[in-house]
Scaffold this active site. Sequence first.
Site, PDB file in Angstrom:
ATOM      1  NE  ARG A 140     -42.698 -36.965 -20.218  1.00 24.67           N
ATOM      2  CZ  ARG A 140     -42.394 -36.918 -18.939  1.00 24.67           C
ATOM      3  NH1 ARG A 140     -43.109 -37.580 -18.055  1.00 24.67           N
ATOM      4  NH2 ARG A 140     -41.387 -36.191 -18.510  1.00 24.67           N
ATOM      5  CD  GLU A 154     -36.481 -37.661 -26.641  1.00 29.69           C
ATOM      6  OE1 GLU A 154     -37.092 -38.750 -26.708  1.00 29.69           O
ATOM      7  OE2 GLU A 154     -36.701 -36.833 -25.736  1.00 29.69           O
ATOM      8  CD  GLU A 156     -38.137 -30.594 -22.902  1.00 29.28           C
ATOM      9  OE1 GLU A 156     -37.653 -31.727 -22.857  1.00 29.28           O
ATOM     10  OE2 GLU A 156     -39.264 -30.322 -22.466  1.00 29.28           O
ATOM     11  CD  GLU A 209     -38.019 -34.534 -28.757  1.00 31.32           C
ATOM     12  OE1 GLU A 209     -38.182 -34.993 -27.628  1.00 31.32           O
ATOM     13  OE2 GLU A 209     -38.842 -34.699 -29.684  1.00 31.32           O
TER      14      GLU A 209
END
Length: 441
Positions: free
Chosen positions: A310, A183, A130, A132
């Site tokens: 997380r 995001e 992923e 960003e």
Amino acid sequence: NCKNADDVLKAVRDYNISFVQFWFVDILGTLKSFQITPKELESAFEEGMGFDGSSILGFTRIEESDMIALPDPKTFQICSWRPSQRPVARMFCDIQNPDGTPYEGDSRWVLKKTLNKAADKGYTFYVGPELEFFLFANEKGTQIIDKGGYFDAPPLDLGNDIRRDIIFSLEEMGYDVEYSHHEVAPSQHEIDLRYSECMRMADTAMTYRVIVKKVARKHGIYATFMPKPMYGVNGSGMHVHQSLFKNGRNVFFDPNDEYHLSPEGKSYIAGILKHCPEFTCVTNQWVNSYKRLVPGYEAPVYVAWARKNRSTLVRVPMYKPGKECATRMELRSPDPAANPYLCFAVMLAAGLKGIEEEYKLPDPIEENVFAMDAPTLEEHGITALPGNLYEAAVAMKKSELVKECLGEHIHTNLYKNKIKEWDAYRTQITEYELKTYLPVL
Ligand code: GLN
Ligand code: MG
Ligand code: MG
Ligand code: MG
């Protein structure tokens, strides 16, 4: 979808290709490219194309400066960001010595070697990164173009037209996009690709970075994968979802285990946890990478795993618990400015080591590790990732595992390069120091 040189030669004629770019990377994952005209292609497949290796970072050995780039026909694709009239295509290359042996400074070769080790055990390695990134007004500063946050929709999200064009451009090249969203930080975005076989994904990640930057440029905007461009908000990560398949089955999956993880899955994760501090210099290779790995910004600092939490380094996502193909582990430390070939190679090497030696997986930590004080961390046996590039480089230098994976040449050259970068950085006088000290000292 070309399989061999003949397919490529036919495609070049059928699509009236004007130029073919040959792509490879230096040891830091910087894209290198030269282009040839179609009439050179046939001999390029037979003999490769020569270039001066001494001018490429990490390839530097004057005495072996004649290198060969041999294109991999399976990677042939038309560049979606170039004009559709007389299109341009590109292939990734393997780098060889003049005698035809693989060049040990070639990152793609390092990944191939590691994947072969997995293949010897019957494993296919799948990854889903992923990446960003931030969109800024230009490359001179960090002027944001929107104030959106996680999953914000327009009008707060002003990057959606750019993301849309990026996705079209990725899809035109045959890459499947799964998610795309604003995001957490202002002007920060994410576009997630569907997981695929690791070598293909490393090539894809290189292409992704080019496409994101090119498409943003067309909109007059600057896209950056710098890990932490702005103080006080989230940085950009490249979480990497990983799984091993054997004979079409997910090796990590066990329906009867409380975490739905097989013994191999657990040992793989244990391998990643144990060796992560040693390979962090590869997954987080810049001075700036360590400004991201600090408490409070959803980036990991401590070595622990969890299912939901997380704040940990490794997460075992529970979106579809018990679903075989969705069972995987997510490593949250890497950043999108890493060399994807070396990054994926060291992760896999660590995981395989865990399986080979049947490492035991520690208990998951479901509490917020950032809220724990030092004695509590110690009580749980939780260690930290390297705090800066210097610590990371030293840990990498000492690591037998990383040395074996990268090979002597890259291991040594990467270390030297990173120490040089650290020395250049640590002698700077920063804005912070002038603001803090000058008025009072
Ligand atoms: N940007 C965060 C990082 O640095 C991740 C945030 C997220 O994906 N939820 O890793
Ligand atoms: Mg995501
Ligand atoms: Mg994200
Ligand atoms: Mg993630």
